[in-house]
Design a protein around this motif. Structure first.
Motif, mmCIF file in Angstrom:
data_model
loop_
_atom_site.group_PDB
_atom_site.id
_atom_site.type_symbol
_atom_site.label_atom_id
_atom_site.label_comp_id
_atom_site.label_asym_id
_atom_site.label_seq_id
_atom_site.Cartn_x
_atom_site.Cartn_y
_atom_site.Cartn_z
ATOM 1 N N ARG A 39 30.355 2.384 -15.966
ATOM 2 C CA ARG A 39 31.296 2.543 -17.070
ATOM 3 C C ARG A 39 32.508 3.342 -16.636
ATOM 4 N N ARG A 42 34.725 1.164 -14.437
ATOM 5 C CA ARG A 42 35.477 0.195 -15.251
ATOM 6 C C ARG A 42 36.618 0.876 -15.983
ATOM 7 N N GLU A 43 36.369 2.070 -16.493
ATOM 8 C CA GLU A 43 37.410 2.821 -17.198
ATOM 9 C C GLU A 43 38.532 3.201 -16.232
ATOM 10 N N ARG A 46 40.567 0.151 -15.497
ATOM 11 C CA ARG A 46 41.393 -0.212 -16.651
ATOM 12 C C ARG A 46 42.613 0.696 -16.733
ATOM 13 N N ILE A 47 42.424 1.990 -16.497
ATOM 14 C CA ILE A 47 43.546 2.932 -16.551
ATOM 15 C C ILE A 47 44.540 2.642 -15.435
#
Length: 54
Positions: A39, A42-43, A46-47
């Motif tokens: 997680r 993935r974060e 994404r950022i």
């Protein structure tokens, strides 16, 4: 009349259940840590993708 067989069986069941509880908990902790790492990656992806599009 001897209760030795009963006593050995009772202790054996206790040790088996105790070991199962320990290993099941360890597997659950490992699984949750893996999910948290995935997680977080993935974060982070994404950022970084959002920063590139600015």
């Amino acid at each position: 009349m001897s209760y030795l067989g009963y006593l050995i069986a009772a202790y054996a069941v206790f040790v088996i259940v105790l070991a199962w509880d320990f290993f099941a908990t360890q597997l659950q902790i490992r699984r949750q840590l893996r999910n948290a790492r995935l997680r977080a990656s993935r974060e982070a992806a994404r950022i970084s993708r959002n920063e590139l599009t600015r």
